[in-house]
Motif scaffolding. Structure first.
Motif, PDB file in Angstrom:
ATOM      1  N   UNK A 571       0.836  -1.216   0.000  1.00 38.70           N
ATOM      2  CA  UNK A 571       0.000   0.000   0.000  1.00 38.70           C
ATOM      3  C   UNK A 571       0.859   1.251   0.000  1.00 38.70           C
ATOM      4  N   UNK A 572       2.001   1.225   0.693  1.00 41.32           N
ATOM      5  CA  UNK A 572       2.893   2.388   0.696  1.00 41.32           C
ATOM      6  C   UNK A 572       3.449   2.639  -0.689  1.00 41.32           C
ATOM      7  N   UNK A 573       3.848   1.570  -1.373  1.00 39.53           N
ATOM      8  CA  UNK A 573       4.379   1.736  -2.728  1.00 39.53           C
ATOM      9  C   UNK A 573       3.315   2.313  -3.654  1.00 39.53           C
ATOM     10  N   UNK A 574       2.046   1.837  -3.514  1.00 37.09           N
ATOM     11  CA  UNK A 574       0.965   2.370  -4.350  1.00 37.09           C
ATOM     12  C   UNK A 574       0.738   3.853  -4.042  1.00 37.09           C
ATOM     13  N   UNK A 575       0.741   4.219  -2.715  1.00 33.98           N
ATOM     14  CA  UNK A 575       0.500   5.618  -2.332  1.00 33.98           C
ATOM     15  C   UNK A 575       1.589   6.539  -2.855  1.00 33.98           C
ATOM     16  N   UNK A 576       2.857   6.072  -2.814  1.00 34.72           N
ATOM     17  CA  UNK A 576       3.962   6.898  -3.338  1.00 34.72           C
ATOM     18  C   UNK A 576       3.780   7.130  -4.831  1.00 34.72           C
ATOM     19  N   UNK A 577       3.420   6.065  -5.546  1.00 37.48           N
ATOM     20  CA  UNK A 577       3.243   6.201  -6.998  1.00 37.48           C
ATOM     21  C   UNK A 577       2.103   7.157  -7.322  1.00 37.48           C
ATOM     22  N   UNK A 578       0.962   7.028  -6.565  1.00 32.05           N
ATOM     23  CA  UNK A 578      -0.174   7.915  -6.824  1.00 32.05           C
ATOM     24  C   UNK A 578       0.183   9.358  -6.490  1.00 32.05           C
ATOM     25  N   UNK A 579       0.967   9.608  -5.409  1.00 26.01           N
ATOM     26  CA  UNK A 579       1.369  10.971  -5.027  1.00 26.01           C
ATOM     27  C   UNK A 579       2.244  11.583  -6.109  1.00 26.01           C
ATOM     28  N   UNK A 580       3.193  10.784  -6.671  1.00 31.11           N
ATOM     29  CA  UNK A 580       4.041  11.304  -7.739  1.00 31.11           C
ATOM     30  C   UNK A 580       3.196  11.643  -8.963  1.00 31.11           C
ATOM     31  N   UNK A 581       2.238  10.764  -9.276  1.00 34.39           N
ATOM     32  CA  UNK A 581       1.369  11.033 -10.420  1.00 34.39           C
ATOM     33  C   UNK A 581       0.556  12.311 -10.193  1.00 34.39           C
ATOM     34  N   UNK A 582       0.022  12.481  -8.944  1.00 38.94           N
ATOM     35  CA  UNK A 582      -0.787  13.668  -8.636  1.00 38.94           C
ATOM     36  C   UNK A 582       0.046  14.943  -8.721  1.00 38.94           C
ATOM     37  N   UNK A 583       1.329  14.875  -8.284  1.00 37.90           N
ATOM     38  CA  UNK A 583       2.209  16.040  -8.373  1.00 37.90           C
ATOM     39  C   UNK A 583       2.436  16.441  -9.823  1.00 37.90           C
ATOM     40  N   UNK A 584       2.644  15.437 -10.666  1.00 36.37           N
ATOM     41  CA  UNK A 584       2.855  15.749 -12.085  1.00 36.37           C
ATOM     42  C   UNK A 584       1.621  16.372 -12.704  1.00 36.37           C
ATOM     43  N   UNK A 585       0.436  15.808 -12.390  1.00 36.57           N
ATOM     44  CA  UNK A 585      -0.801  16.372 -12.935  1.00 36.57           C
ATOM     45  C   UNK A 585      -1.011  17.796 -12.415  1.00 36.57           C
ATOM     46  N   UNK A 586      -0.665  18.039 -11.124  1.00 35.46           N
ATOM     47  CA  UNK A 586      -0.801  19.393 -10.562  1.00 35.46           C
ATOM     48  C   UNK A 586       0.089  20.379 -11.291  1.00 35.46           C
ATOM     49  N   UNK A 587       1.317  19.944 -11.641  1.00 36.13           N
ATOM     50  CA  UNK A 587       2.203  20.839 -12.394  1.00 36.13           C
ATOM     51  C   UNK A 587       1.607  21.161 -13.759  1.00 36.13           C
ATOM     52  N   UNK A 588       1.051  20.105 -14.403  1.00 40.35           N
ATOM     53  CA  UNK A 588       0.432  20.348 -15.722  1.00 40.35           C
ATOM     54  C   UNK A 588      -0.725  21.339 -15.588  1.00 40.35           C
ATOM     55  N   UNK A 589      -1.585  21.120 -14.528  1.00 38.42           N
ATOM     56  CA  UNK A 589      -2.740  22.006 -14.334  1.00 38.42           C
ATOM     57  C   UNK A 589      -2.282  23.435 -14.028  1.00 38.42           C
ATOM     58  N   UNK A 590      -1.207  23.574 -13.223  1.00 37.23           N
ATOM     59  CA  UNK A 590      -0.691  24.912 -12.906  1.00 37.23           C
ATOM     60  C   UNK A 590      -0.201  25.633 -14.151  1.00 37.23           C
TER      61      UNK A 590
END
Length: 632
Positions: A571-590
Motif C-alpha cells: 500500500x505504501x508503494x501504491x501511495x507513493x506512486x499515486x502521489x508522484x502522479x498527482x504532483x505531475x498532474x498538478x504541475x500540468x494544471x498549474x
C-alpha cells in the motif's frame, strides 16, 4: 459659502450687504460690550449708594435710640423725681417734666408712674388726665414690664397712632430707684416721637431726588417683617422692579432696635435711566455709522463690479459667437485691471491653441481609425486561442480531480493498513503478556494448592492439640472433684481448699466446652480446605488447557501480522506512486492555469486597448467639435 439671502443678488449687492452686515455686527458688538460694562459699573454704583444710605440710616437710628435710652436713664435718676415719689409732692416734678419736654422736641411727653401703675406726674396736665384710671392697662404694657426688669423694649411701637399721645411713639421707660435703699419707687415714661425718623432720612431722600430717583425709599422693619417706617407716602404705588440693599442692626451697640432690618429700595427703571439714555444715543450712532458703511460699500462694489461686467460681456460674446478675436478694454491699474490684461493674453493663447488643435485633430482621427482596425484583428485571434486554452484547462481540471481522488483513496487504504499493522503488533504483544501472566498465575495456583495442603496438615495438628487440652481438662475436673471430697472431709480447715477446687472444676468445664467448639471449627475448616484443594486442582487443569489454546492463537496472530505487514508495504508503494502522479498532474494544471491567466491578461490588455482606442476616437470627435466651435 452661498447664503440664502445673498444667493440671488449680484456682486454689487452682495458686497454692499456683506459690508453692511459686518459693520453692523462690529458696531453692535462694541456697543453691546460698552453697554454691558456700563450696566455692570452702574449697577455697582447703585448698590454701593443704596448700601451707604441704608448703613447711614442704621447708624443714625441706632445712635439716636442709644442716646435716648441713656437720656431716659439719666432723667430717671433726677433727685426731684425721686423725692416726689418718696414724699408724694409732685408740683416740682411736674415742672421738671415740663422743662424736659420743652428742651427735647423729639420727646412727645413725659409721665411719672408709681409702683401701682398710677400716673402721678406728667409734662402736661392733659397728659396726666389721659392716664388717669388706666392703672391696669399700664401694668400690662410691654414697656412697663420691661422697665420693671431694668431694660427697654420696642414692642410698644405699633403701626397705629397711640391713643394718648395722638401719634406714633416709641415708649422708653426706666425705673426710678430710691437713692437710699435702692428700692424701686416708680417708672418714668418718655414717649419718643417716631415721626422724627422722617427728619433723619430727609437728607437721604433729598439726595435721591436730586439724582432724579423719586422712587427711592428707606424702610425700617422688625425681624418678622413688620414695617415700622417707610419714607414713601402711604398712597404711593408699589415698585414693579425694585433694586434694594439691606442691613441688620447688630448688637454691638445695645438699643431697642437690635435685630431691626433697614432697607433702601429704588425702582430699576429710575436706577438704570442713564443706561437707557446711553443705549438710545448708541442706537442713533449705530444708524448713522451703518448708513455711512452702506454708502461706502456701494461705492466700493460699484468700482469692482464695472470691470467684471465688461469681462462677463466679453466671455459671453466668445461663448455665443465663438469669436476669439474679441478684446477687453479695462483702464484700471488694480487687481481687476490685471485680471482683464491676463484675460486678453489668455484669449490670444486660446486662439493659437485652437488653430493647432484643429490640425492635430485631423491627424489624430486618421491614426485612431488605423489603430482600431489592427486591434479588432488581434482581438479575434486572441479569442480563438483563449477558447482552445479554456478547453485544455477544463480537461486538465478533470484529470486533476481524478488523480486527487485516487490519491485520497490510496491514503485511506494506507491508513487502514497501517492501523491494522499497529493493531496486530499490539495484539501480539498483548497476547505474549497474557500468556506470561497466565503462566505465572498457573505457578501461583500450584503454590496456593501446596499452601492449602500444608494448612490442612496444620489444622489436623491443632485438632490433636485441642484433644490433648480436653484430656487435661477432664483430668483437672477429676482432680477438682477429688479435692472437693477431701475438702469436705477436712471440715472447717478444708473450706478454702473447697472453694479453689470449685473454681478449678468450673475452669475445667469451660476448657472442655471451648475445646469442643474448637474441634467443631477445625472440622469445618478441614472440610472447606478439602473442597478448596479439589477446586484448585480442577482450575489448574483448566488453566493448562487454556494456556495451550492461547499458544495456538498466538501462532495464528503472528502469521496474520506478517501478512498485514506485507500488505502495508504494498500500500505504501501504491501511495507513493499515486502521489508522484498527482504532483505531475498538478504541475500540468498549474502550467495550463498560468497560460490561461496570461491569455486573460492579454485579452484584458487588448480590450483595454480597444477601450482606449474608442476613447481616443471619442476624444478626437470632441476635439474636432470643440475646434469647430471657435473660429480664428
Amino acid at each position: 459659502m452661498n447664503l440664502p439671502l445673498l444667493g440671488g443678488l449680484k456682486l454689487r449687492g452682495r458686497i454692499t450687504l456683506s459690508v453692511a452686515l459686518l459693520s453692523a455686527l462690529s458696531i453692535l458688538s462694541i456697543t453691546g460690550l460698552g453697554l454691558s460694562f456700563t450696566r455692570s459699573t452702574l449697577s455697582k454704583q447703585i448698590h454701593a449708594t443704596l448700601k451707604a444710605e441704608v448703613e447711614g440710616l442704621k447708624d443714625l437710628v441706632e445712635r439716636t435710640l442709644a442716646e435716648r435710652e441713656a437720656s431716659v436713664r439719666s432723667w430717671s435718676e433726677d433727685a426731684i423725681l425721686r423725692g416726689a415719689l418718696l414724699f408724694d409732692t409732685f408740683d416740682k416734678s411736674d415742672a421738671v417734666l415740663a422743662g424736659l419736654a420743652k428742651n427735647h422736641a423729639s420727646i412727645s411727653g413725659f409721665v411719672l408712674f408709681n409702683e401701682k401703675g398710677r400716673a402721678v406726674s406728667a409734662s402736661s396736665e392733659a397728659l396726666l388726665k389721659a392716664f388717669q384710671g388706666r392703672e391696669r392697662e399700664v401694668l400690662e404694657t410691654a414697656w412697663y414690664r420691661a422697665a420693671l426688669e431694668g431694660r427697654f423694649t420696642a414692642n410698644g411701637l405699633t403701626r397705629e397712632k397711640d391713643p394718648v399721645f395722638g401719634k406714633r411713639v416709641l415708649p422708653l421707660a426706666a425705673p426710678v430707684m430710691s437713692p437710699l435703699s435702692g428700692a424701686r419707687l416708680g417708672v418714668l415714661l418718655a414717649a419718643y416721637d417716631w415721626s422724627q425718623v422722617r427728619d433723619v432720612v430727609k437728607a437721604s431722600v433729598q439726595r435721591a431726588q436730586d439724582r432724579a430717583q423719586g422712587s427711592f425709599s428707606l424702610e425700617v422693619r422688625r425681624a418678622d417683617g413688620t414695617v415700622l417706617f417707610d419714607s414713601r407716602p402711604a398712597d404711593a404705588a408699589p415698585l414693579v422692579r425694585p433694586v434694594s440693599e439691606e442691613t441688620t442692626n447688630g448688637s454691638d451697640v445695645r438699643d431697642v432696635g437690635d435685630g431691626w432690618l433697614f432697607v433702601a429700595r429704588l425702582d430699576a427703571s429710575e436706577a438704570y435711566a442713564p443706561l437707557a439714555q446711553a443705549a438710545s444715543a448708541a442706537l442713533g450712532m449705530l444708524g448713522f455709522f451703518l448708513a455711512l458703511a452702506v454708502a461706502g460699500a456701494w461705492w466700493l462694489a460699484r468700482g469692482i463690479a464695472r470691470p467684471i461686467s465688461a469681462l462677463n460681456q466679453a466671455v459671453t460674446h466668445v461663448l455665443e459667437d465663438g469669436d476669439l478675436s474679441h478684446r477687453v478694454e479695462v483702464h484700471t491699474r488694480d487687481e481687476v485691471g490685471e485680471l482683464a490684461t491676463a484675460f486678453s493674453r489668455m484669449m490670444e493663447q486660446l486662439l493659437q491653441t485652437t488653430v493647432g488643435l484643429q490640425q492635430g485633430t485631423r491627424t489624430l482621427t486618421g491614426a485612431v481609425t488605423e489603430l482600431s482596425k489592427a486591434t479588432e484583428n488581434q482581438e479575434r485571434n486572441l479569442a480563438r486561442q483563449a477558447a482552445a486554452i479554456q478547453e485544455t484547462q477544463v480537461t486538465a481540471q478533470e484529470i486533476r480531480e481524478t488523480s486527487k481522488m485516487a490519491e485520497e483513496r490510496s491514503r485511506a487504504v494506507l491508513e487502514v493498513t497501517t492501523r491494522a499493522e499497529e493493531v496486530g503488533s499490539v495484539g501480539e504483544t498483548t497476547l505474549g503478556a497474557s500468556l506470561a501472566g497466565l503462566q505465572d498465575l498457573h505457578e501461583k495456583v500450584g503454590k496456593l494448592a501446596g499452601t492449602i495442603l500444608l494448612l490442612g496438615n496444620r489444622t489436623q495438628q491443632i485438632g490433636e492439640i485441642a484433644q490433648t487440652v480436653k484430656d487435661l481438662a477432664d483430668q483437672s475436673n477429676m482432680l477438682a472433684l477429688n479435692a472437693a471430697i477431701e475438702a469436705v472431709r477436712s471440715g472447717e480447715h478444708g473450706k478454702g481448699f473447697g472453694v479453689v477446687a470449685r473454681e478449678i472444676r468450673a475452669l475445667a468445664d469451660q476448657s472442655i466446652e471451648s475445646t469442643d467448639r474448637v474441634r467443631e471449627l477445625l472440622e469445618d475448616i478441614g472440610r472447606s480446605i478439602e473442597a478448596t484443594v479439589k477446586m484448585t486442582e480442577k482450575g489448574q487443569h483448566q488453566m493448562q488447557d487454556g494456556l495451550a489454546q492461547i499458544k495456538a492463537s498466538g501462532e495464528s496472530l503472528r502469521e496474520l501480522t506478517s501478512i498485514v505487514r506485507d500488505n502495508a508495504g504494498a500500500a505504501r508503494q501504491i501511495a507513493v506512486a499515486v502521489s508522484q502522479q498527482n504532483a505531475g498532474i498538478a504541475q500540468i494544471f498549474t502550467a495550463v492555469t498560468d497560460l490561461s491567466s496570461l491569455m486573460d491578461e492579454t485579452m484584458q490588455g487588448v480590450q483595454a486597448t480597444t477601450r482606449a482606442t474608442n476613447s481616443l476616437r471619442e476624444a478626437a470627435e470632441r476635439m474636432e467639435t470643440v475646434a469647430r466651435t471657435y473660429r480664428a
